[in-house]
Structure formats: C-alpha cells, structure tokens
Design an enzyme around this catalytic site. Structure first.
Site, short mmCIF file in Angstrom:
data_model
loop_
_atom_site.label_atom_id
_atom_site.label_comp_id
_atom_site.label_asym_id
_atom_site.label_seq_id
_atom_site.Cartn_x
_atom_site.Cartn_y
_atom_site.Cartn_z
N LYS A 176 28.04 40.23 37.48
CA LYS A 176 28.97 39.94 36.40
C LYS A 176 28.52 40.60 35.10
O LYS A 176 29.31 41.26 34.41
CB LYS A 176 29.07 38.41 36.21
CG LYS A 176 30.19 37.98 35.29
CD LYS A 176 30.18 36.46 35.05
CE LYS A 176 30.22 35.68 36.33
NZ LYS A 176 31.35 34.76 36.46
N ARG A 193 27.61 31.49 31.89
CA ARG A 193 27.92 31.66 33.31
C ARG A 193 26.71 32.23 34.06
O ARG A 193 25.96 33.03 33.51
CB ARG A 193 29.07 32.66 33.49
CG ARG A 193 30.41 32.21 33.01
CD ARG A 193 31.42 33.32 33.30
NE ARG A 193 32.79 32.87 33.13
CZ ARG A 193 33.53 33.05 32.04
NH1 ARG A 193 33.02 33.67 31.00
NH2 ARG A 193 34.78 32.62 32.00
N GLY A 234 28.18 28.17 45.26
CA GLY A 234 27.21 27.09 45.41
C GLY A 234 26.33 26.95 44.19
O GLY A 234 25.73 25.91 43.96
N MET A 280 25.71 26.91 39.98
CA MET A 280 26.46 26.50 38.81
C MET A 280 27.27 27.69 38.34
O MET A 280 26.78 28.80 38.28
CB MET A 280 25.50 26.09 37.70
CG MET A 280 26.20 25.36 36.59
SD MET A 280 25.40 25.68 35.04
CE MET A 280 26.40 27.04 34.46
N ARG A 315 35.30 42.67 39.28
CA ARG A 315 34.35 42.80 40.38
C ARG A 315 35.09 43.31 41.60
O ARG A 315 36.33 43.24 41.66
CB ARG A 315 33.68 41.46 40.69
CG ARG A 315 34.68 40.39 41.08
CD ARG A 315 33.98 39.05 41.31
NE ARG A 315 34.98 37.98 41.44
CZ ARG A 315 34.67 36.70 41.50
NH1 ARG A 315 33.42 36.29 41.41
NH2 ARG A 315 35.62 35.79 41.63
N HIS A 361 24.56 30.62 78.39
CA HIS A 361 25.44 31.17 79.42
C HIS A 361 26.89 31.17 78.94
O HIS A 361 27.59 32.18 79.01
CB HIS A 361 25.30 30.35 80.70
CG HIS A 361 26.20 30.82 81.81
ND1 HIS A 361 27.45 30.27 82.02
CD2 HIS A 361 26.04 31.79 82.72
CE1 HIS A 361 28.01 30.89 83.04
NE2 HIS A 361 27.18 31.81 83.50
N SER A 384 16.46 50.59 79.06
CA SER A 384 17.46 49.80 78.36
C SER A 384 16.78 48.53 77.89
O SER A 384 16.27 47.75 78.70
CB SER A 384 18.62 49.48 79.30
OG SER A 384 19.56 48.69 78.63
N CYS A 392 20.89 46.66 75.73
CA CYS A 392 22.01 45.97 76.35
C CYS A 392 21.96 44.46 76.13
O CYS A 392 22.63 43.71 76.81
CB CYS A 392 22.09 46.29 77.83
SG CYS A 392 20.67 45.70 78.77
N TYR A 424 21.93 54.78 72.63
CA TYR A 424 23.16 54.01 72.68
C TYR A 424 22.89 52.51 72.54
O TYR A 424 21.77 52.05 72.72
CB TYR A 424 23.92 54.27 73.99
CG TYR A 424 23.26 53.72 75.22
CD1 TYR A 424 23.48 52.39 75.63
CD2 TYR A 424 22.41 54.50 75.98
CE1 TYR A 424 22.85 51.89 76.76
CE2 TYR A 424 21.78 54.01 77.11
CZ TYR A 424 22.01 52.70 77.49
OH TYR A 424 21.39 52.18 78.59
#
Lengths: 885, 885
Positions: free
Chosen positions: A29, A99, A108, A110, A353, A469, A777, A844, A864
C-alpha cells in the site's frame, strides 16, 4: 536500533521519498501511494513507517523505538505544512488515517483507523472548519468505535448495541437519522463504557492516539488470524508490516462528496470494462458495510438498474477518474483495484493495487493485455496462478447459493457435488444404476472401493490425508473428494454419520466442496466448468516456453484419453495393480497369492496374463506414440485378500479352499508396517514369476500394436528399488521375458527399463542404481513417507498441529518438503546423471501437480513431471512459469 | 588376456618366485608354500596358478586361456627337472596334487586331487620305481575315485559301493586287505562305471587329466556352497581362487612313511604345547577320514593313551618337525596349523597357515605372545575376533553332546539354554515361581511380554528379525533368543507348536542355541561361560588404545550394573517406556492415554511422576558420575492399550470406563504403519505434558542425587526429530521444566539436551537440527528402517532371500548398511559438526555392538557407541581395533 537509519518515508505529490519498487520496505500500500504521487495523481499527503520497524517493535518488547517516534513527528510536521492544518489543532485540526500494509496482502491484520486526531476539543474545530457539526460528531463517534476495537481490544458489539439501543429508543431507522445531540450523547456513553470495560480512559491526546494506533498495527502482525494466514500462504514471519499514516479526506462532507472502489477491468469475467461502485456523502466503510446500495460508476452499468451513475452524477470527477485509472493500469501494466474519495468535488486516490480476479478473468485479462501490447507473452504466463485453473476444470458451488455447513475436512480433490449418502461401494454402484447421484461416505477407502468411487459423484472420508487412497484415486478420476473429515463419525452398521450434532442417514442428500473441504446439508447449486479461448491460448503459450514435459498418472484408457485432452504428453505412471481389483480378476489374483508353490502360482498368473495384455493394449493404443511408463506390481499382497472373516469365508467357498487355510494365509501375510514391508520389487525378488507375467503382457500388447503399424517404446518401471542389485536382477528378468516374446513373435520394438526412486537409500546410491536404469521416476509420495518417517495414512492425527505450530510450512504430501525430501531428490538426480549422463528423470508422485513443487523439479533438472489428468493444465502452466522465472 | 603377463609362479627350496606377501595373487596356500621354501623348509616343488586367472577363466566361458596353458607347461617342465621325474613317464612318472587356494580359507570349494598323472601305463612305472606294486595300484584307484568325483561330477558313493561290494565278496574288513589283483580289477570296473554314468571316458592322457583338474578347481569357485560361504563371510566374488600344482610325496610308501597335521599351540585352550596327530603308512585323507585312530605327536600327549607318539616312533623326524614348527611360528608370529608327510623317513611340509582357534585360545595366545615378545600389544589386540567374545560371556552348548535338531531360526541373542516350553508370559512367570526353567515360545513378543521374558531362560519366536522386539530385549538382558524361526508354527490355543513334522506341547523340554539359531528337542548339555586373566588383560590393553567411548543401552539399575561390570562408561540409551509396562503402572499410563482432555491427562501423569522419579533415581545412582542419556517417550500410544476385546473389557471394568468408549479409542489410535506414525517427539508436540512429566521426574531425581553430594549431568534425548523446529520447541519445554525444578528446589546442576538422528530428514538437515542439540545419538535401527524402507518386523519373510541372492551382503539390522545408511550417518555427523564444532555424537542402535559397524562409526568420527550390556566387551575390543587399523 540505529538512530541514523531511515524508518519513515514521506509522500505527497511531487515530494515523495518512495516508489513502487520499494514494496519490501514500504509494503504494498505504501509503495503504491508513493508511486501514485510520483505519477502526479492526487493523493492525500502522509508517510509510511517502514516494515523493518516491525521487527524492532517486537525486539523492543512491543514498544515503538524512540528513533521511530522522532522520525514520525518530523514527517507529521511535514504533512501539517503541506495541508495547512495542525494535528490536534482546536480550530482546524489535521486528521489522519492509520493503516497496515505488508509486502503481501494480509487479511486478518488490523486494517484501518480513520479520523484519528479527534477529541472533545478538536471535534469542535472540525465542526467549525467543515461547517458541518453533525459530520464532525459523526466522525468522532466512528473514530471512537474503531479505536476502541482495534487499539483497546474491545468487543465491537458493545458500542454497537448502545448505538442500536439509542436508535430504537428514538425510533430511528438509519444511522443518518441520528442528530448532533444524539451523537454527542453517544460519544459520552462510549467513553464511559470504554473505561468501564477496559479500565482505560479513551485518550484525548492526539499524539497518544497516534502512538496507540501505530503500535496496534504492528501488534496485529502477530495475532492468531494473521499468523494462520501467513502459515497457509507461505508468508515469512520476518517480513513484517509497514504502517501508513495519511491525512484524511472526507467523502461524507455533503452532496458533493463521496467515495468508491473500482476495478479497471471486470474481476469476475476479465472483460475490459471499468467496473466499480460508489456512494455519495459516505465514508469508505459505508460502501463495504452494505447498508446503503452503492451506485454503479459507469452509465452502461447503471442502465436498467434505476440507479444513477457517477458518470452522470459527477461528470467532471468521472472524467478525471477514468483518466486516472487508465494511467494507473497502463503504468502498472495490470488490472488495478482502486479506492477513491471526492471531497467537496475534488477527487483523491486512496489506494491502487493489483486487483484480485477469478481464474477465468485472469486468463482473459492476460490474453487481452498481450493483444493490447501492454504485456509480453511471458508476462501473461506469469500472471495466471496455476492452482487457480482447478476452478475451471470442475463444477464449483454457486457462491450465491444458500448452505448449511456440517463439517470441514481436507480439500482433497476439487469440485462441487451433491448426492444421496451411501456407506458402501455396493450401495454406490446400486444407486448409480438406479440413476441416482450418490456421495460415498467411508471412514477410509481401500482399493476394494474402486467401483463405488467410480459410481459416486463424490467421496467423503473421515480419515486419511491429502494423499490418502481416497484423495489420490479421486484426484486421478477428477472426482470431488473431501478427505480426513475428522468431525464426521461414520457408523456403517446403523447406516448413518454424525458430525457436530447433525445426524445424516443413508439416502439423505449432502453437498461436498472439494475445493474448500466443506460438507453441507442438502443440495447446493453449482456452476458448470468453463474452459474457453483464453485458457487454450495461455496453455499454448505456456507450452512454447516450458522445458519440463508434462505426463499424467493414468491406469485406464478413459483416464488416458482425458489426460490427452488436457495436454498430457505421455503417461508417467500407469499402476498395474489397480487393474487387479476388477471383480472378474481379483479371485485369480487371490489364487496366485494363496498358491502353495511356483507351479500353482504360475497357473493363476497364466489366467491373469490375457487380461493384463488387454489392459496394456488398450492404454498403449490410446497413447499412440506418446511415452507410457508402466509400473510393475507394487502393493503388498495382503491388500488383495479379504480383511474380515465373513469375506474370507465367502472367498474360501468360491475358491474351494479350507477356510482355516485361508485365514492362516491372511494372518501370515499380515504386516505391522505394510508401507515398509513385502512389496514393490521385493515381491519379484521372492516371486519372479509375477513380474515375468506382467512383462510378458506388456511385450505381447506391444508386439500386437507394432504389428498393427504403431511405433511405440514402452517404459517398464520397477518400484521400490533400494539397492542397485535388485534392479540389476529384475532388469535381466524383464529383458529376457521381452526378448523371448520378440523372438517368438518375430517382431521388433524398443523398450526402456527404469526404476522409481522412492526410498532414501535409492537416492543416496543413485549413481549405482543408474547403471541399470534407462530412467528414474521419483516417487515423492513414498520418498516423503520414508524420509520424514511419516505415514500418510496415519499422520492426519497430528499434521494439523504441525502446520498450526509452524513446524511444517504446509502438508508435505501436498507441496514437496524441499529442504529435506528435496535434498534427496537433488542428490538422486545429480548422482544418477553423474553416472549416466543421458538418464531420463521424472517425477510421478502427487507433487507432480503442485506448482511450487514443479518449480523445484524444474530447477533440479528433471525432464518431466507426471500428475493426475485434471492437474495436467496446472502442471503445464507451472512448468512454463518455472522456465521463465 | 595378456600373453606377456605372469600367471604361473614356480616354487621349490631356494628357487621360488613368490612369498608370503603375495597372498592376493597366490592365495593363502600358495603364498605360504613359497614362503616355506624361502625359509629353507623342505617342500615338494610345484607351482601356483594366480588368482587373476579365475576371472579370465570365467570370461573365456569356463576355459583355460592359452597363455596360462603355456606357462603351466613351462612350470611343469621346471618341476620335472627339479625332481628328476617326468610327467607321464612310463618308468618313473612325476605325479602331482592339484589344490585350490583362495585369499581366504574357503570351505565348500573343490579341495584336493592327489596322485594325478597315473594311468594304465604310468601305474606300472610307479610300481617299479617305488618297488611297491600294491602301493601303485592303490594310488591309482584312489586317484580315479577322487577325479571322477571332483572333475567328472560323479556321485562318490557309486565307486565306493563297488569297492565295498568287492570287500564283502572277498570277506575283507579293511581297504588294506585288498590285493594288487583286487585293485587292478577295481580300476577296470571304475573306468567302465565312469563311462556308463558320465558318458565320458576316464582320461588316460596325464595332460588332459591336469587341465581337467585345474578347470575343475576354477569352476568350483562358483558352486553353490562356495557362493553361499562367500555371502555369509563377506568375501568378494571378484577375488577368485588360485590353483596349486605340486609334486606328490607319499606317506603311504611303507613303515618309514607317514603323514600328520599339527598346531603349534593348543587351538582349544591356547596353551603353549605342540599339538597334533599323525598316521604311519597313510595318505593325508586317511588322517581326516577317521578310519584309523591317529596317534599323538608328542610323548606327553601320548601318555596314558596306550598309543605311541611320533616323538618315540621317529625321533629324528620329530626333532626336525619341532625345529620346523618353531621356525614357522616365529617367522609368522602366530599360531600355525601345519600339514606334513614323511616319505621313506624324509620330512616334507605340505602346508602352513594361521591356525583357527576358540575365543579362549585366541585371548591366551595373544597375551602369551606379548609376554614372549613375539608380538606387540597392538598386534595382540588385532588378533582377537571381537564377535568371538560372545562365546565367553554366555553358557554354550557342549559340542560333544547329542542333539535332535527341530528347526533353525535367527541367532538373535547368544547362549545355550534348555527348559520347558510355555506359550504365555503368565505361564513363564508361573513356571519360574515353581522353580522351573522355561522357554517362552511366541509368534512375536511385545512389550507386554517383558515379565515373561525376564522369567524365561530363553525366548523362541516364529517371526521377527535380528532387531525384532524379542531379539533386542533379549540381547539387552543377555538372554538367549532364537527369533524368526519360520518353520515353527505356534498354536497358542492348543498350547503346542509344530515344526518340520515335530509337535512340541507345553511342558516339554527343548534347547535353544542362540549363537546358531538352532532349536533342539530335549535337553542338551552346556558349558559354563569362561572369563579369565587373558580376557581381562586384552580388555585392559584395548581400553588403552581405543578412542571411541563405549556406553550401554540399559533401562534398569540391574542392567546398568551388569554393563558397568563389563566396562561400560555410561548409558547411551535409557528407554523410559519400558518402565511404563510394569503391572502397577500400566493402568495409569492407559488412563493418561484415554484422557479426554489435558486436565485428565495431567492427573494421570501426576500419578506416574513419582514412579518415574524413582526409576531415574535408581539408574542415575548406579551410574554415578558416568554420563546417562535418557530418551523421552518414544512408542505410539496404542502399544500400551489392550490388543483384543477380552483384555479391553477387563481394563474397562478396572478403569470404570464404558467398554465401547475404550474400544473406540483403541480403534482411533490404531495405525496402518505405526513405525511412521504418531510417536517419538510427535507425541509431545501434541501432548507436551507427557514430556513435561518425564523431564520433571529426571530433574527431581537429579536434584535429589545432587543434594546427596553426587555430581551428575543428565542427558535428555528427544526421539524421532525430523525437523529442527520440533527440537527447538521441545528443547524450550524441557529447559523450562528443568529450570523450574532447580529454582523450586534451590539446587544447581548441569544437563544436556540432544536428539536421536533416526530419520533420513534429520540426517540431511543435521546442520539445522544441531543448532538446538548438545548431542546427536544415531538411532541406526530406525534409520535403517526408513532409509531402506524396510520394516524390521516384517522383513523376515524376504530378508533371507535377499541375503542368499547376494542383494544384501548381510542383514542390515545386524551390520550397518555402510553404503546407504552409512552415507546418511556420515552426512549427519559432518553437517552437525559443521554447524556445531563441539557437538557430541554417538550411536545407540543395535549396530553399536557389531564390530564392522563400530569400525565405520570410528571412521565417521563418532565419540561413542552404545550397545547392550553383554556386547560391551565386544565393542571395547572392536573400538580398539578400529583405532589401530
């Protein structure tokens, strides 16, 4: 504390000491207020106390150091000069707002105190200078209310009740009905109530008010809600907050004053329209509070609403506002969320913002800004939060729909679904067959519940974590799942569950929100998923920039097809055991397990062979020439056997074996720690014929497809290797089997044989393991379990405590523990490549769909990632961001 | 194959190409033969084919490379020249022996072929040159028998039966009754039988015989028995064997010939006496075969036996033999095991090697050789195998006693014990109270069996590995235990067990050999443990050289006392949970677990506090000023709860809680993988009051002892830390508790707070963990479980397969997996010391008593090892060896 250090930064048009680059010091801010003044946009003068002061504040025992007080006083004097008013002046007092403003937006904490500087004397001055006594006294009572709450920690409702009592007594409907006398009497009552409740006197000294407010902002950095928010969002405690003190301007001075908030584009759809609301003669909080209906800013938006727009009501201000928002959006090159106030017809900007937006809006804005040449493709890719794409791929609950919350569990697999409660897999299947939508409710699912999970709209479990699971399988299916809902107590016998006083019986309808983990009574309306042009466009761009390939975890041709549609480039994990649970197969699997010798075992396996061949044929065919990694049997054998005597008796009858033999076998196979037991490649070290059958099935399916003119290179993956010799032995076994099939069928194809790295030992000896592997993997689920010594099935009981106490930044099964597990992953990659330069390396585990983890995997040099089908777009985007960041 | 490389080494007095330093190339036997010739000791000339050839042999497809054949031929010619006989010569043929000879002694390999070079023609020459036709034909038939077995792979019993048939037909008693004609006819029959059975003709060409024998030696390197032996003894496959070809000398040429074996000291007691046996007119195999009773070598030994000694029978040869053995022992500076042959009154030495000995003999020999100034103290310490000391500390089974083997399990804790079979802890206690010796037989023990284990002489389990509960606890108690005896099927209901066809009922007597893992029917006689002067002396020397401290794992004052007597310098692991299982406490522990809230939990804990204080007082008092590491509660809470409904019902009644509530709690606490569950410091993160109670008990006990004038510094150990923040939080909690007690009681003492490193994550983030730790203790049991992903309770099913297939060199719970777990240990030590230089580091897993592991821990730079009391002497000696090697 260093007295010569700069702690306070003044801002005013043309005189600011900060700018937008100084977010770390000034907070978001503060930096933006300074930046606006630098852009010559009208901003009420003020100053920002730097974020560094936050740590000093705490180390000084929650006190503001003297050096800061000194610099604040100096800056305040500068503001006074600029404005021409004096703080605490009884004739024309300077009032300020205080502020908070951290580097990242922090709900959350002030937030705001307005009108600070008012007391029994200055209120008179304000009345005089504004020529509006009612305004002055209303400002004063608002100030007292805010201050008593955020600085003196008083419950807001106490003063609120006094105010309501007065309105009732006088027969008023609205706050604006209160007269000056009413307000004066309220102020007196408030002051009395405050001293009675808090044993503190409401401070009359404006300076004391100011120090109190500043300290309250810093103190709110460590309140419970802020602390929890930081935990959940990975914001370091060390960042601290800044404090912004700014001269007040008033939107409630009369009919030429007003206040509003706006977005430079539609934050919900992303459409390029100026979008906002305002109220005349009001302070900012009135817009938010929703007591009066705000008016639209543009004429277009006002059309048909019967409301007047700012464009019509104050055309001059509107024109200036449009010029300002356009300047701001162009300057910041992103959609802005702005706050403004008109004071007696003059426009002041109070905040700008980057605006929050839905995933859909984020995509559209990014794409359109490319076309407007406002941002580059690369920037566009960085602008979309990968995890947010989940919203687009599943139906979600309509936020405007009414709901009764019953309980909250883990958001295991996203989506919003409703259906009738059932407690067994059979009931789920039966319900589905009757055309009903059902929600499968279980303490915990097991592989035997697969059919029921397929049939159900969604799954609710009372135990198990984010990688239980239920969670893993549901995500794989793209099915909504709320897991580990501890408040739900399932009673399968009575066919009901209880949660927080509610009793829900079989057949009753509930709704799950898999994106928040919430469980609601009855049906809640949903919004269908939306995938459109901008999504495709961003994906296409992301694909051009990313270096990581993205594969999917899929066990069926249907899953594979879905994943291809989401852009998967191959299968990174095809689990062969899921195929074993199908009704017509499980008994053959059991015969194999119960076999007394190799011959009996091979006989059972020969029955399974054609079925597995069909499985592989199906999935390989769908995938075409894309790479497919098939993992050989992994789970401990007892998972396939009945878990209670009743089922065991049935099975004994079906298989025609003595029940006592069966029970003994079940007992013998029982394991204390199945996770660390006789599973993975250990099964094949003791019973090589199992892998031989699977390898044969893969080879025969490949042979058939090759003969049909396809070109494919199956990748066979040996799980749970901990020692290179295991892989060396089993590799030889698999190679022999494959070569036999090639010879017998006179067909040629290539293949790769690799392993999962899912044990710490495999990671630290990866150089040795790599000698026998064409690819690695990383199975980060199991690697997390073993490295942390943490069972994903059992850790639900204490994982929340660990996160809430700040021991873990987040659930390590959701986002990779980079400093622990990640260290082993890095070691594994480096050692593996050190001994085999061209080693293909992927991952994986469930982490393959988590953006933060994907960035880590990219840095670790993987080739990957592989994730569940519905996470593939997220992974593609995250991979692109990793490549660009 | 490199033609110019030297593969064959000639040896003969004064002309040898090798010596004792060349064991790696020549094998033990070949190097020592060469060395003896260098010492001018008479050795029949010959040559050694180097060990390198073994690998070449296999890579050439089990064929002898040409270069080797060439060098062998050249060496053979040299032998012919030296001896003055020619190989294959029909008038005076050179005969040779062919023997294997690896770097380490290797039972299981092909050993010896004698008389090679005989055929239908040379046998005539031998008859002539020896002037002994019977001798020549007897040598020939022996050669055919040996050759057919070891080279042609024929079953020995076939030819043996033919020989016996002939003896029966002729009415002979002994082989020596066979006439020349008998032998000639046998040779013919043998040849026919060989070609019928093997479809190969017995080779008449001596060269062909030689190549066949040499190849058979190399081939035997990879036979199953040799392979298994290498596995069990950690001998690398790459070493290979050498082959020794040596000219024959004959002990069976008549009454001035003979053969014998001897030790330079008594291998059983270590006494310095010449100790051996011989036979006149015999070949070496006759001494071993035991058909004729061998005679003692010395007159002293012959006294009272009615046998003549070599000393009396051949005084000249005896004198030369004594001079030779003394020369050899002095040269090798160790007790020698020698073989010799007299041929027509001339002494030939055929072998010398370091003699095997009992632990008792090893100690005595080492100590006496120091005093004889033959070896240094350091050498003496290196001469005793640490693991062998186990024999001395427990009663062992009398090797001469008859026995019926029932089954074989794991040698979990040494000693030999007999007793009546019982199946429950209660029965064991009852039996003990009746003055009976009992053996507790269980599928697997659990902490609830402690009382029964204390009462029993020994423990037999059908499941669980070398570090299962039974094994660990039994070793701690120094009690005999055979664990994981898979062939034993326990039926607790019927009160019997079955194993390999035997049925053993409660009350029947069995015997356990905890050093071999064997189970016998009935009682087997035992020999009491022997600890004497040499043991104390070697220990004293070891203590002077070792750098590692040796502590013990002890949970009771009695264990602590035993350990001190064995030389323990402190306690490295005092498990506090074992104290929780005592009958009068367990219900309070259960109340604590069943508590619905913190208050109830604290009430139960307050009952346990005085008991724990007494525990700690007792053990700390025994240990005096020695360091004591106390581990706070570690196991998952459900271990303390009943495991079946019956017990749960009883408990519910006793505690006056509804049975259903109790059952629910048991169910809720159930874990799928308790090893990875809610245990260790995780308990205290969720229920800090548990550790507060324990810390308080330690502090109060310490305060009391301090007031009584003792000076002690308790070490408090937090288990299962995976993340530095866990330790940071709990350290603060413990420090607060301790400081409170110090303040309240106005007493001052120091303390240390440290952690176990038993999770891979703790090892790889040890730099962070060390910031909050005064010491690390590596918990290598759990670290092995997590690093290898291997449950010690469940791995019994496949661990044998892993060892027999050569995947693991040995059970990783017995000897540390140095390349996997060891890498993490090393990392943990280095990272820990990197961030805290003076960090104290030790190890308290079962590996702390394993010599190979101790050497590793010493190299890793640890300060101490901790092991069960009965392993302390082993650790002291192994630590000294580690320091000296």
């Amino acid at each position: 504390m260093n007295d010569s250090q700069k702690y306070v930064y003044f801002f005013a048009q043309g005189e600011s000491e900060g700018d937008a680059t100084m977010k770390n010091t000034l907070g978001g801010k503060g930096a933006n207020l300074a930046e606006m003044t630098n852009l010559d946009i009208p901003v009420p003068p003020g100053f920002t106390i730097a974020t560094d002061v936050c740590a000093e504040f705490y180390s000084a025992g929650e006190k503001l150091p003297d050096a800061v007080r000194k610099q604040v006083s100096e800056a305040l004097t500068r503001v006074e000069k600029k404005i021409g008013k004096k703080f605490g002046d009884t004739s024309n007092p300077l009032l300020v707002s205080v502020r908070s403003g951290a580097r990242a937006s922090m709900p959350g904490m002030m937030d705001t105190i307005l009108n600070l500087g008012l007391n029994d004397e200055t209120v008179q001055g304000l009345a005089k200078s504004s020529n509006n006594e009612r305004f002055a006294w209303d400002s004063y009572r608002r100030f007292i209310q805010m201050y008593s709450n955020v600085v003196l920690n008083m419950n807001t409702s106490l003063l609120e009740m006094t105010l309501e009592d007065l309105k009732d007594a006088k027969g008023y409907q609205k706050d604006t009905d209160l007269t000056v006398q009413d307000l004066q009497s309220l102020v007196e009552q408030f002051k009395t109530q405050i001293s009675e409740t808090t044993s503190k006197t409401f401070p009359m000294d404006p300076e004391e008010q100011l120090w109190g407010a500043i300290e309250a902002v810093f103190a709110s950095w460590n309140n419970d809600r802020a602390f929890t928010y930081r935990r959940l969002n990975g914001i370091p405690d060390e960042w601290g907050t800044a404090v912004n003190v700014q001269s007040m301007v008033f939107g409630n001075l009369g009919e030429t004053s007003g206040t509003g908030v706006a977005f430079t584009r539609d934050p919900s759809t992303g459409e390029k329209v100026f979008f906002g609301e305002y109220l005349m003669n009001a302070q900012g909080e009135d817009v938010v509070a929703g007591i009066r209906t705000p008016q639209p800013i543009t004429r277009v938006a006002a059309e048909g609403t019967g409301l007047r727009s700012l464009e019509d009501e104050c055309p001059e201000v509107y024109k200036e506002l449009v010029a300002t928002y356009q300047k701001l959006e162009k300057h910041y090159r992103d959609m802005q969320d702005i706050e403004f106030t008109m004071e007696n017809g003059k426009l002041w900007m109070l905040q700008t913002r980057t605006g929050k937006r839905t995933a859909r809006a984020a995509l559209r804005i990014a794409v359109e800004m490319i076309d407007e040449k406002l941002i580059t493709e690369k920037e566009a890719v960085m602008r979309v939060e990968p995890a947010s794409l989940d919203q687009l791929l599943h139906p979600t609950l309509d936020p405007d729909s009414e709901r009764t919350t019953v309980a909250k569990g883990l958001p295991a697999s996203p989506g919003g679904v409703s259906g009738k409660v059932v407690f067994t897999s059979e009931a789920a299947v039966a319900g589905k067959e009757n055309g009903e939508k059902v929600i499968l409710v279980r303490v915990e699912t097991s592989p035997e519940d697969i059919e029921g999970m397929i049939a159900a709209e969604g799954i609710l479990t009372s135990r198990g974590g984010m990688t239980s699971h239920a969670a893993v399988v549901a995500r794989g299916m793209g099915k909504c799942c709320v897991a580990g809902c501890g408040d739900v107590s399932v009673n399968e016998l009575e066919k009901e569950f209880r949660a927080n006083g509610y009793v829900v019986k079989e057949g009753e309808i509930v709704t799950l929100d898999g994106s928040t983990g919430e469980l609601f009574l009855g049906e809640v309306k949903t919004i269908p998923p939306q995938v459109d042009g901008p999504f495709e466009r961003i994906m296409e761009i992301a694909d051009r920039y990313r270096k990581l390939k993205v594969r999917t975890n899929a066990d069926t041709p249907a899953d594979a097809q879905t994943a291809i549609e989401f852009g998967a480039e191959g299968i990174g994990l095809c689990r062969t055991e899921h195929m074993f649970f199908a009704a017509e197969r499980i008994d053959w699997v059991r015969r194999m397990i119960l076999a007394e010798n190799k011959e009996e075992r091979e006989r059972a396996l020969s029955q399974l062979l054609p079925m597995q061949r069909e499985d592989f044929y199906g999935i390989l065919k769908v995938m075409g020439d894309r790479p497919v990694t098939i993992r050989l049997l992994d789970p401990p054998l007892h998972e396939f056997l009945p878990h209670n005597d009743e089922e065991a008796k049935e099975l004994a009858q079906r298989l025609d074996v003595p029940f006592s033999d069966l029970r003994t076998k079940v007992k013998v196979l029982h394991e204390f720690n199945p996770m660390l037991g006789h599973r993975g490649c250990r099964l094949a070290i003791t019973y090589p014929e199992v892998y031989v059958m699977q390898a044969k099935a893969i080879a025969e399916a490949t042979a058939q497809l090759t003969k049909e003119g396809n070109k494919l290179v199956p990748e066979i993956m040996i799980p749970l290797v901990g020692e290179a010799k295991e892989l060396s032995l089993l590799r030889e076994l698999v190679v022999q089997t494959l070569e036999n099939v090639k010879r017998e069928q006179d067909v040629n194809f290539d293949y790769q044989i690799g392993t999962m790295i899912e044990l710490p030992r495999a990671a630290v000896t990866a150089d040795e393991v790599a000698e026998y592997a064409d690819f690695f993997s990383f199975g980060t689920n199991d690697l997390t379990q073993t490295t942390l010594g943490l069972s994903r099935d059992d850790s639900g009981r204490f994982l929340n405590t660990y996160v809430s106490k700040g021991i873990y930044a987040c659930d390590p099964f959701v986002s990779l523990d980079q400093s622990g597990v990640g260290k082993l992953v890095k070691m594994g990659v480096d050692l593996g490549r050190g001994s085999k330069t061209d080693l293909k390396v992927g991952i994986c585990g469930e982490h393959g769909g988590d953006p933060a983890s994907i960035e880590f995997f990219a840095q670790a040099g993987m080739d990957y990632v592989s994730c569940s089908p519905f996470r593939v777009p997220i992974a593609r985007l995250a991979a692109a961001q990793a490549a660009l960041s």
